[in-house]
Structure formats: structure tokens, C-alpha cells
Design a protein around this motif. Sequence first.
Motif, PDB file in Angstrom:
ATOM      1  N   LEU A 135       0.814  -1.214   0.000  1.00 28.74           N
ATOM      2  CA  LEU A 135       0.000   0.000   0.000  1.00 28.74           C
ATOM      3  C   LEU A 135       0.849   1.266   0.000  1.00 28.74           C
ATOM      4  N   ILE A 136       1.927   1.303   0.794  1.00 26.48           N
ATOM      5  CA  ILE A 136       2.761   2.504   0.831  1.00 26.48           C
ATOM      6  C   ILE A 136       3.438   2.741  -0.515  1.00 26.48           C
ATOM      7  N   ASN A 137       3.824   1.652  -1.193  1.00 26.17           N
ATOM      8  CA  ASN A 137       4.431   1.812  -2.511  1.00 26.17           C
ATOM      9  C   ASN A 137       3.421   2.300  -3.541  1.00 26.17           C
ATOM     10  N   LEU A 138       2.202   1.799  -3.476  1.00 26.74           N
ATOM     11  CA  LEU A 138       1.153   2.274  -4.389  1.00 26.74           C
ATOM     12  C   LEU A 138       0.815   3.745  -4.128  1.00 26.74           C
ATOM     13  N   LEU A 139       0.678   4.096  -2.854  1.00 24.42           N
ATOM     14  CA  LEU A 139       0.334   5.479  -2.520  1.00 24.42           C
ATOM     15  C   LEU A 139       1.445   6.448  -2.909  1.00 24.42           C
ATOM     16  N   THR A 140       2.692   6.077  -2.670  1.00 18.83           N
ATOM     17  CA  THR A 140       3.781   6.991  -3.047  1.00 18.83           C
ATOM     18  C   THR A 140       3.930   7.091  -4.562  1.00 18.83           C
ATOM     19  N   THR A 141       3.599   6.032  -5.271  1.00 11.73           N
ATOM     20  CA  THR A 141       3.692   6.062  -6.731  1.00 11.73           C
ATOM     21  C   THR A 141       2.576   6.899  -7.351  1.00 11.73           C
ATOM     22  N   PHE A 142       1.354   6.729  -6.850  1.00 10.60           N
ATOM     23  CA  PHE A 142       0.210   7.365  -7.504  1.00 10.60           C
ATOM     24  C   PHE A 142      -0.319   8.622  -6.816  1.00 10.60           C
ATOM     25  N   LEU A 143      -0.188   8.719  -5.503  1.00  7.72           N
ATOM     26  CA  LEU A 143      -0.768   9.855  -4.784  1.00  7.72           C
ATOM     27  C   LEU A 143       0.231  10.989  -4.571  1.00  7.72           C
ATOM     28  N   VAL A 144       1.473  10.669  -4.249  1.00  8.14           N
ATOM     29  CA  VAL A 144       2.475  11.704  -3.975  1.00  8.14           C
ATOM     30  C   VAL A 144       2.652  12.660  -5.154  1.00  8.14           C
ATOM     31  N   LEU A 150       2.588  20.622  -2.026  1.00  8.24           N
ATOM     32  CA  LEU A 150       2.286  20.764  -0.604  1.00  8.24           C
ATOM     33  C   LEU A 150       3.530  20.541   0.255  1.00  8.24           C
ATOM     34  N   PRO A 151       3.524  21.105   1.468  1.00  6.50           N
ATOM     35  CA  PRO A 151       4.645  20.866   2.390  1.00  6.50           C
ATOM     36  C   PRO A 151       4.740  19.373   2.740  1.00  6.50           C
ATOM     37  N   PRO A 152       5.952  18.882   2.974  1.00  2.90           N
ATOM     38  CA  PRO A 152       6.158  17.455   3.270  1.00  2.90           C
ATOM     39  C   PRO A 152       5.310  16.940   4.433  1.00  2.90           C
ATOM     40  N   LEU A 153       5.110  17.739   5.460  1.00  2.00           N
ATOM     41  CA  LEU A 153       4.307  17.298   6.598  1.00  2.00           C
ATOM     42  C   LEU A 153       2.849  17.064   6.199  1.00  2.00           C
ATOM     43  N   ILE A 154       2.315  17.914   5.359  1.00  2.00           N
ATOM     44  CA  ILE A 154       0.937  17.758   4.878  1.00  2.00           C
ATOM     45  C   ILE A 154       0.831  16.523   3.985  1.00  2.00           C
ATOM     46  N   ILE A 155       1.839  16.307   3.138  1.00  2.00           N
ATOM     47  CA  ILE A 155       1.858  15.109   2.284  1.00  2.00           C
ATOM     48  C   ILE A 155       1.853  13.857   3.159  1.00  2.00           C
ATOM     49  N   SER A 156       2.699  13.863   4.176  1.00  2.00           N
ATOM     50  CA  SER A 156       2.764  12.728   5.103  1.00  2.00           C
ATOM     51  C   SER A 156       1.437  12.516   5.812  1.00  2.00           C
ATOM     52  N   LEU A 157       0.811  13.589   6.219  1.00  2.00           N
ATOM     53  CA  LEU A 157      -0.494  13.513   6.888  1.00  2.00           C
ATOM     54  C   LEU A 157      -1.535  12.882   5.957  1.00  2.00           C
ATOM     55  N   ILE A 158      -1.605  13.332   4.738  1.00  2.00           N
ATOM     56  CA  ILE A 158      -2.586  12.810   3.770  1.00  2.00           C
ATOM     57  C   ILE A 158      -2.313  11.335   3.472  1.00  2.00           C
ATOM     58  N   ILE A 159      -1.041  10.988   3.272  1.00  2.00           N
ATOM     59  CA  ILE A 159      -0.680   9.596   2.972  1.00  2.00           C
ATOM     60  C   ILE A 159      -1.047   8.683   4.141  1.00  2.00           C
ATOM     61  N   THR A 160      -0.717   9.074   5.370  1.00  2.00           N
ATOM     62  CA  THR A 160      -0.995   8.199   6.517  1.00  2.00           C
ATOM     63  C   THR A 160      -2.487   8.067   6.792  1.00  2.00           C
ATOM     64  N   ILE A 161      -3.242   9.145   6.642  1.00  2.00           N
ATOM     65  CA  ILE A 161      -4.697   9.063   6.829  1.00  2.00           C
ATOM     66  C   ILE A 161      -5.298   8.126   5.776  1.00  2.00           C
ATOM     67  N   THR A 162      -4.886   8.303   4.535  1.00  2.00           N
ATOM     68  CA  THR A 162      -5.385   7.456   3.452  1.00  2.00           C
ATOM     69  C   THR A 162      -5.006   5.998   3.695  1.00  2.00           C
ATOM     70  N   MET A 163      -3.768   5.779   4.126  1.00  2.00           N
ATOM     71  CA  MET A 163      -3.294   4.420   4.345  1.00  2.00           C
ATOM     72  C   MET A 163      -4.059   3.726   5.470  1.00  2.00           C
ATOM     73  N   VAL A 164      -4.235   4.391   6.595  1.00  2.00           N
ATOM     74  CA  VAL A 164      -4.954   3.782   7.723  1.00  2.00           C
ATOM     75  C   VAL A 164      -6.408   3.506   7.342  1.00  2.00           C
ATOM     76  N   ALA A 165      -7.042   4.446   6.656  1.00  2.00           N
ATOM     77  CA  ALA A 165      -8.438   4.234   6.233  1.00  2.00           C
ATOM     78  C   ALA A 165      -8.538   3.039   5.275  1.00  2.00           C
ATOM     79  N   LEU A 166      -7.644   2.981   4.302  1.00  2.00           N
ATOM     80  CA  LEU A 166      -7.662   1.855   3.361  1.00  2.00           C
ATOM     81  C   LEU A 166      -7.369   0.525   4.055  1.00  2.00           C
TER      82      LEU A 166
END
Length: 186
Positions: A135-144, A150-166
Amino acid sequence: MTNEMEQEDQYVTVVISQHVKPGCETDYEAWLRNITSVSRTYPGHLGTNVIRPQPGVRREYVIIFRFDGYENLKAWMTSRDREYWLNQGKHLVESDPHVQQLSGLEAWFSLPGQPLKTPPRYKTALLTWASVFILINLLTTFLVPLLRGLPPLIISLIITITMVALLTYVVMPRVSRLFSKWLYAK
């Protein structure tokens, strides 16, 4: 002692299932509202969910209490309030409730419509790792790439929220079903 210390540092879930006597469902629902409202007054209570019976699928009520740690759960489970309400509801149920305590990621590995069982921890760790890795590889490939400005902290926030929800609502329920024979092998 180490196991008890580990439990104190984790969220703890207790899952209670029981069969209600036919014709007592309305009274049981009232009893359920009372006991769950009392549980909310205890320190560390994070929420209660009720899974009601589904004709042809599951006869029992399943009540899920979540607490922020083992000691707070223990305070509720051994309280006079809980004992009082259990005695008040005895005439509404067919037998003593089945009680199971889960902590950490174990709650991800349960199969719908089946009694809650927990597989060995090494199996849950392995499947969780594999799911997170993919999942982290898919999210970094397609979502990042979509979030580049966006600032790196916001990117990290969005990725982790999306990852936990998924993981919670999409991936782990499917992984649990897909690998159920391996997870719950005798």
C-alpha cells in the motif's frame, strides 16, 4: 509481567457475544442502551459498537467495547456497575456471554459472520507488513505526484490518513478473507 506491561500500552477491545431469548429483543435493546451508557462514564472508554443479529447469518448480538488501555478496561470489566447490569439482563439471554479481549492489530483479523478468533501474532505481523509495504508503494507512486506542491508534513499527513483508512476498511478485511485458511489453520 512483560505481557501485562505490553497490554497497558495498547488500546484494548473486548468483544462480547450472546444470544437473546426469542421475544426479549425489545427489553434487551433497552438493557443494552443502559449498560453502554454506564460504560461511557468509565475512564479510558473510547467507544462502543453493537452488531445486531442478521436473520440467516448471525443470531447473536455482538457488543464491542474499546478502552485506551488494559487497566481502564479491567476497571470496567470488574466494576460493580457492570456486575449490576449483567444481573439485570440475565433473564433476557439464553446463556452466559462469550467474552474475548483483543489488543493492537488483532481486531483487523476477524472474519465477518464468524466467532472472533485471533491468529498467531507472527501471521498477523507478516500480513500487516505485506499489506503496508504494498500500500505505501502504491500510494507513493500514484498519490504523492498529485500532492507535489504541498509541504512534506501535509503530504505525510494525507498519505498516513489514506493508508490507515484503506487498511482498516478495504485492505485488511479482504486480506483476512483471502488468507483465512492460513491464518486460522489448526
